[in-house]
Design an enzyme around this catalytic site. Sequence first.
Site, PDB file in Angstrom:
ATOM      1  N   SER A  47       0.828  -1.193   0.000  1.00  0.00           N
ATOM      2  CA  SER A  47       0.000   0.000   0.000  1.00  0.00           C
ATOM      3  C   SER A  47       0.882   1.269   0.000  1.00  0.00           C
ATOM      4  CB  SER A  47      -0.954  -0.034   1.197  1.00  0.00           C
ATOM      5  OG  SER A  47      -1.984   0.909   1.047  1.00  0.00           O
ATOM      6  N   ASP A 101     -10.060  -4.748  -4.247  1.00  0.00           N
ATOM      7  CA  ASP A 101      -9.455  -3.828  -3.275  1.00  0.00           C
ATOM      8  C   ASP A 101     -10.280  -2.541  -3.186  1.00  0.00           C
ATOM      9  OD1 ASP A 101      -7.818  -2.086  -1.814  1.00  0.00           O
ATOM     10  OD2 ASP A 101      -5.984  -2.979  -2.597  1.00  0.00           O
ATOM     11  N   HIS A 123      -8.004  -5.514   0.276  1.00  0.00           N
ATOM     12  CA  HIS A 123      -6.736  -4.830   0.559  1.00  0.00           C
ATOM     13  C   HIS A 123      -5.958  -5.646   1.588  1.00  0.00           C
ATOM     14  CE1 HIS A 123      -4.237  -1.275   0.196  1.00  0.00           C
ATOM     15  NE2 HIS A 123      -4.198  -1.114   1.504  1.00  0.00           N
TER      16      HIS A 123
END
Length: 224
Positions: free
Chosen positions: A117, A169, A200
């Site tokens: 991320s 996601d 995610h």
Amino acid sequence: MTYLPCVEIEPKQAANASVIWLHGLGANGHDFAGVVPMIALSSEHQVRYVFPHAPEINVTINNGYRMPAWYDILAMTLERKIDMSGLMSSVEQVQHLIQREIDRGIDSKRIIVAGFSQGGAVAYQSALTFTKPLAGLMVMSSYFATAKTIKLDKNNLTLPIHIYHGSADPVVAESLGLDAMKHLASFGFQPQYHSYLAEHTVTPQQINDISQHIQQFLSIKAAS
């Protein structure tokens, strides 16, 4: 030299390779330490895992709350308006950690940079601008924040890259992972893209793939 605090996991024998793995927004270096036992590597690869802790800063999109973050995120638009000076400060700190592994006796060609991320955005910039050749780059559920401004270093123009993204996601849309792949291809890289039926997160299948890719990175460099 003052380094970012890190969780470090040493191999059973003397380390001959390193993975520097960056966590996401609001997490810390412990976030991925638990996956290490699941990354089964052959005995020839004695890997030291380094999981840095991002500094705590006020994050605009989270109402200014203070939390671990590699840089401030100013707006959650598709392009993600970010604090570029903060990102570059984190890149500098991560590159210090890469150099520390070299100073510890690890060949730069056996150092892998990984990021999840927000950590993935820092990983892109850190690896692709580092001034010595690295083994590989792994980016999970992330985006290429500096694709339009990056100045690639000549030593990493052929860096092997794997991108991993969940097709569902809700935090970082998969389209951003695909955009990163397109940008990398336009620079002459040959990134490998892996999509998972996931949100995610990092899945068991992804960990299995990461294990294989770490061995590929290290085997390629060992043979060169």
